[in-house]
Design a protein around this motif. Structure first.
Motif, PDB file in Angstrom:
ATOM      1  N   GLU A  17       0.878  -1.116  -0.043  1.00 54.17           N
ATOM      2  CA  GLU A  17      -0.083  -0.049  -0.049  1.00 54.17           C
ATOM      3  C   GLU A  17       0.967   1.257  -0.014  1.00 54.17           C
ATOM      4  O   GLU A  17       0.471   2.180  -0.750  1.00 54.17           O
ATOM      5  N   LEU A  18       1.930   1.154   0.832  1.00 53.10           N
ATOM      6  CA  LEU A  18       2.705   2.378   0.839  1.00 53.10           C
ATOM      7  C   LEU A  18       3.582   2.519  -0.474  1.00 53.10           C
ATOM      8  O   LEU A  18       3.831   3.598  -0.674  1.00 53.10           O
ATOM      9  N   ALA A  19       4.009   1.631  -1.190  1.00 51.21           N
ATOM     10  CA  ALA A  19       4.743   1.598  -2.221  1.00 51.21           C
ATOM     11  C   ALA A  19       3.691   2.253  -3.475  1.00 51.21           C
ATOM     12  O   ALA A  19       4.038   3.148  -4.123  1.00 51.21           O
ATOM     13  N   ARG A  20       2.316   1.903  -3.543  1.00 48.70           N
ATOM     14  CA  ARG A  20       1.382   2.645  -4.411  1.00 48.70           C
ATOM     15  C   ARG A  20       1.319   3.918  -4.016  1.00 48.70           C
ATOM     16  O   ARG A  20       1.173   4.988  -4.768  1.00 48.70           O
ATOM     17  N   LEU A 104      12.547  -0.837 -11.712  1.00 51.96           N
ATOM     18  CA  LEU A 104      12.124  -1.210 -10.250  1.00 51.96           C
ATOM     19  C   LEU A 104      10.817  -0.527  -9.880  1.00 51.96           C
ATOM     20  O   LEU A 104      10.088  -1.267  -9.344  1.00 51.96           O
ATOM     21  N   LEU A 105      10.421   0.537 -10.467  1.00 51.05           N
ATOM     22  CA  LEU A 105       9.059   1.110 -10.466  1.00 51.05           C
ATOM     23  C   LEU A 105       7.954   0.570 -10.922  1.00 51.05           C
ATOM     24  O   LEU A 105       6.817   0.334 -10.351  1.00 51.05           O
ATOM     25  N   THR A 106       8.148  -0.537 -11.872  1.00 48.96           N
ATOM     26  CA  THR A 106       7.038  -1.393 -12.414  1.00 48.96           C
ATOM     27  C   THR A 106       7.312  -2.924 -12.296  1.00 48.96           C
ATOM     28  O   THR A 106       6.431  -3.385 -12.200  1.00 48.96           O
ATOM     29  N   LEU A 114      10.034   1.553  -2.327  1.00 50.08           N
ATOM     30  CA  LEU A 114      10.092   2.342  -1.350  1.00 50.08           C
ATOM     31  C   LEU A 114      11.422   2.859  -1.239  1.00 50.08           C
ATOM     32  O   LEU A 114      11.663   4.027  -0.687  1.00 50.08           O
ATOM     33  N   GLY A 115      12.500   2.067  -1.639  1.00 48.60           N
ATOM     34  CA  GLY A 115      13.753   2.428  -1.730  1.00 48.60           C
ATOM     35  C   GLY A 115      14.124   3.839  -2.600  1.00 48.60           C
ATOM     36  O   GLY A 115      14.607   4.705  -2.143  1.00 48.60           O
ATOM     37  N   VAL A 116      13.529   3.569  -3.613  1.00 49.13           N
ATOM     38  CA  VAL A 116      13.766   4.598  -4.627  1.00 49.13           C
ATOM     39  C   VAL A 116      12.865   5.861  -4.318  1.00 49.13           C
ATOM     40  O   VAL A 116      13.490   7.099  -4.022  1.00 49.13           O
ATOM     41  N   TRP A 117      11.725   5.873  -3.661  1.00 51.77           N
ATOM     42  CA  TRP A 117      11.206   7.017  -3.047  1.00 51.77           C
ATOM     43  C   TRP A 117      11.832   7.605  -1.698  1.00 51.77           C
ATOM     44  O   TRP A 117      12.072   8.729  -1.700  1.00 51.77           O
ATOM     45  N   SER A 261      -6.180  27.235  12.794  1.00 54.11           N
ATOM     46  CA  SER A 261      -6.070  26.437  11.586  1.00 54.11           C
ATOM     47  C   SER A 261      -5.398  27.765  10.633  1.00 54.11           C
ATOM     48  O   SER A 261      -4.693  27.270   9.377  1.00 54.11           O
ATOM     49  N   ARG A 262      -5.576  28.818  10.735  1.00 53.77           N
ATOM     50  CA  ARG A 262      -5.278  29.841   9.933  1.00 53.77           C
ATOM     51  C   ARG A 262      -3.704  29.998   9.861  1.00 53.77           C
ATOM     52  O   ARG A 262      -3.280  30.692   9.162  1.00 53.77           O
ATOM     53  N   TYR A 263      -3.065  29.462  10.965  1.00 49.08           N
ATOM     54  CA  TYR A 263      -1.761  29.467  11.201  1.00 49.08           C
ATOM     55  C   TYR A 263      -0.930  28.214  10.475  1.00 49.08           C
ATOM     56  O   TYR A 263       0.298  28.336  10.827  1.00 49.08           O
ATOM     57  N   GLY A 264      -1.713  27.368  10.109  1.00 49.37           N
ATOM     58  CA  GLY A 264      -1.133  26.618   9.226  1.00 49.37           C
ATOM     59  C   GLY A 264      -1.268  25.085  10.083  1.00 49.37           C
ATOM     60  O   GLY A 264      -1.312  25.076  11.311  1.00 49.37           O
ATOM     61  N   MET A 265      -1.664  24.179   9.559  1.00 45.13           N
ATOM     62  CA  MET A 265      -1.934  22.598   9.875  1.00 45.13           C
ATOM     63  C   MET A 265      -1.207  21.635   9.337  1.00 45.13           C
ATOM     64  O   MET A 265      -1.112  21.643   8.091  1.00 45.13           O
ATOM     65  N   VAL A 266      -0.634  20.575  10.100  1.00 49.84           N
ATOM     66  CA  VAL A 266       0.427  19.522   9.204  1.00 49.84           C
ATOM     67  C   VAL A 266       0.186  18.372  10.079  1.00 49.84           C
ATOM     68  O   VAL A 266       0.026  18.435  11.283  1.00 49.84           O
ATOM     69  N   ARG A 267       0.215  17.380   9.220  1.00 51.41           N
ATOM     70  CA  ARG A 267       0.400  15.744   9.936  1.00 51.41           C
ATOM     71  C   ARG A 267       1.173  15.042   8.915  1.00 51.41           C
ATOM     72  O   ARG A 267       1.040  15.246   7.663  1.00 51.41           O
ATOM     73  N   LEU A 268       1.786  13.984   9.428  1.00 48.37           N
ATOM     74  CA  LEU A 268       2.321  12.755   8.819  1.00 48.37           C
ATOM     75  C   LEU A 268       1.378  12.225   7.816  1.00 48.37           C
ATOM     76  O   LEU A 268       0.461  11.826   8.349  1.00 48.37           O
ATOM     77  N   THR A 269       1.515  11.725   6.763  1.00 47.05           N
ATOM     78  CA  THR A 269       1.038  10.718   5.909  1.00 47.05           C
ATOM     79  C   THR A 269       1.461   9.369   6.486  1.00 47.05           C
ATOM     80  O   THR A 269       2.461   9.213   6.995  1.00 47.05           O
ATOM     81  N   PRO A 270       0.672   8.342   6.272  1.00 43.66           N
ATOM     82  CA  PRO A 270       1.248   7.091   6.262  1.00 43.66           C
ATOM     83  C   PRO A 270       2.424   6.591   5.678  1.00 43.66           C
ATOM     84  O   PRO A 270       3.554   6.082   6.415  1.00 43.66           O
ATOM     85  N   LEU A 271       2.683   7.223   4.659  1.00 39.70           N
ATOM     86  CA  LEU A 271       4.175   7.096   3.872  1.00 39.70           C
ATOM     87  C   LEU A 271       5.102   7.978   4.511  1.00 39.70           C
ATOM     88  O   LEU A 271       6.237   7.571   4.681  1.00 39.70           O
ATOM     89  N   GLY A 272       4.746   9.031   4.993  1.00 37.68           N
ATOM     90  CA  GLY A 272       5.676   9.914   5.531  1.00 37.68           C
ATOM     91  C   GLY A 272       6.061   9.435   6.872  1.00 37.68           C
ATOM     92  O   GLY A 272       7.171   9.537   7.313  1.00 37.68           O
ATOM     93  N   LEU A 273       5.271   8.689   7.666  1.00 39.51           N
ATOM     94  CA  LEU A 273       5.627   7.851   8.902  1.00 39.51           C
ATOM     95  C   LEU A 273       6.687   6.888   8.404  1.00 39.51           C
ATOM     96  O   LEU A 273       7.345   6.560   9.186  1.00 39.51           O
ATOM     97  N   TYR A 274       6.284   6.171   7.374  1.00 37.27           N
ATOM     98  CA  TYR A 274       7.264   5.099   7.078  1.00 37.27           C
ATOM     99  C   TYR A 274       8.700   5.819   6.869  1.00 37.27           C
ATOM    100  O   TYR A 274       9.702   5.337   7.114  1.00 37.27           O
ATOM    101  N   GLY A 275       8.592   7.050   6.046  1.00 39.19           N
ATOM    102  CA  GLY A 275       9.985   7.569   5.570  1.00 39.19           C
ATOM    103  C   GLY A 275      10.485   8.002   6.751  1.00 39.19           C
ATOM    104  O   GLY A 275      12.018   7.969   6.884  1.00 39.19           O
TER     105      GLY A 275
END
Length: 479
Positions: A17-20, A104-106, A114-117, A261-275
């Motif tokens: 799923e993360l690779a996709r 490798l991507l295909t 994920l290594g390439v990413w 929220s006007r001052y910016g809001m952020v969170r890690l994605t599942p891919l970002g957590l992996y990275g």
């Protein structure tokens, strides 16, 4: 954050799923598209970048328009080179060929993708640590006469800038893995900036510190805008109207939740957590992931999950049990829960929680330990919860031993929490003369538990009784 710290476990999505997700990020998909577009007529300069004449064609290939089209195309090409999607065939001629990573991507495994990413992520993180290009160009122009780039004039310390961004991302990782879900809640940008600017021992930030936080927010706003296309974060930018007012007064962290929220809001994605976890491991941090313990014994499971947040401990235990036969796993868990060491009460608590996930087929294992002084109370609780018949009642000694063991486990798991305070109040209220008997309990943690009850109970008289009982327990055991 010290590299000797053991971080809470990350709850990662499956690698497929993360690779996709990685393949669909704008940064990597653009880089792959340019790698396939490049041909015999493609030319690069000495640094591997596209020559200026070919940038417009690259931008057109990617469907990019507007004033940022050339820069975005240049970044996509740089990522393609850095990740090995394209390789320079002849440096003198400036020709390129498709790189080994492109296949490798295909045709590669999810881990290959994920290594390439991850390599693409490093390129984008490096770019995010570079200051405004306009200022960089001016600094280069000023340094042309001397042959040196004056970083002092630019007010840019590359190492400090990279360290600042790493610190922010490290705190965002901690907030994510410390939560109850794979995707954490959106984090306000002011709080994230303050977490690396405001000293821990500063009760009230000074105006100077608040101004530093405001400046950091503006830098982070630019950086997170760059990091979103690589799939690291989901970002809601700072309101443009607020940025227009920054010259008049610093944008301090708002108090009103409706405005934050006007001052910016952020969170890690599942891919970002992996990275980020991959980067932390590379840097020497102990950054576990849920599932790391599935092939280990019950002793490793109970000790390992002792420091896990509840949701992560539950998920880890479920995976561990799924690979084992219920009755055998119950026996293994009970055997691992024994002990008189400092960590034993918390192991027994984790064992009890694990056994709650095992079905009725585990009943024989629980009956086998009914007479065990350390496990008999735990076994009776499980059997009662599962409606078992003919369960012998516990002795008073066993009840008091289990009580001490339970409080000791809660102290180890949560410290002086409100839940523990309520438990202490309930024990003293339900059992008259509790402390007259409790100090005699033959449990290694008896004195520590009674001292904690003396700290936590709001009634001064009862608290004093608890402290006296703790003193008697220590005298009895000679410590």
């Amino acid at each position: 954050m010290s590299d000797s710290s053991i971080l809470p476990p990350a709850r990662l999505r499956p690698e497929a799923e993360l690779a996709r997700d990685a393949l669909s990020t704008p940064v990597l998909s653009r880089a792959a598209r340019l790698a396939r577009w490049a041909g015999p007529d493609t030319r690069v300069d000495a640094g591997g970048g596209l020559v200026d004449e070919q940038v417009p064609a690259a931008a057109a290939e990617l469907g990019l328009t507007g004033e940022d089209a050339a820069a975005d195309a240049g970044e996509a090409w740089r990522v393609a080179v850095d990740t090995g999607l394209v390789e320079v065939a002849d440096e003198e001629e400036g020709t390129v060929v498709a790189g080994a990573a492109l296949a490798l991507l295909t045709g590669g495994s999810p881990q290959d993708v994920l290594g390439v990413w991850l390599t693409a992520l490093e390129t984008v993180l490096g770019d995010a640590s570079v200051p405004d290009l306009g200022g960089l160009v001016d600094a280069i122009a000023e340094g042309e006469g001397s042959g040196e780039l004056d970083l002092d004039a630019l007010d840019w310390d590359p190492e400090a800038e990279a360290e600042f961004l790493d610190g922010v991302l490290g705190n965002l990782y901690l907030l994510t893995v410390g939560g109850e879900g794979v995707e954490g809640a959106m984090v306000p940008l002011p709080g994230l900036a303050a977490s690396v600017i405001v000293p821990d021992d500063m009760a009230e930030p000074t105006n100077d510190v608040l101004e530093q936080v405001s400046d950091a927010m503006m830098r982070l706003d630019d950086q997170f805008r760059m990091l979103e296309p690589v799939g690291l974060v989901e970002y809601r930018p700072v309101d443009e109207a607020l940025m227009a007012d920054t010259d008049e007064e610093p944008a301090a962290a708002p108090v009103d939740d409706t405005d934050v929220s006007r001052y910016g809001m952020v969170r890690l994605t599942p891919l970002g957590l992996y990275g980020l976890r991959a980067r932390l491991l590379e840097a020497g941090f102990e950054a576990p992931a849920v599932g790391d313990l599935v092939d280990k014994g019950a002793d490793a499971l109970l000790d390992g999950t002792a420091v896990f947040p509840p949701a992560a401990a539950h998920a880890e235990t479920e995976q561990w049990l799924a690979r084992r036969e219920p009755l055998a796993s119950a026996r293994e868990l009970l055997a691992a829960a024994r002990g008189a060491d400092e960590g034993a009460p918390l192991r027994r608590l984790r064992c009890q929680q694990a056994l709650s996930l095992v079905g009725a087929s585990a009943e024989p294992a629980l009956r086998e330990v009914l007479d065990d002084p350390e496990l008999g109370g735990l076994a009776r609780v499980w059997l009662a919860e599962h409606g078992a018949a003919d369960v012998p009642p516990p002795s008073e000694a066993l009840i008091f031993w289990l009580t001490i063991d339970t409080v000791a486990a809660q102290l180890a798991a949560e410290g002086n929490s409100e839940e523990l305070r309520s438990l202490v109040e309930g024990l003293a209220r339900q059992h008259s003369g509790f402390f007259d008997t409790a100090w005699r309990v033959e449990h290694p943690a008896t004195a520590d538990v009674l001292e904690a009850m003396g700290r936590l109970h709001p009634d001064k008289r009862i608290a004093k009784e608890a402290r006296k009982a703790a003193f008697k327990a220590r005298s009895q055991h000679g410590n």
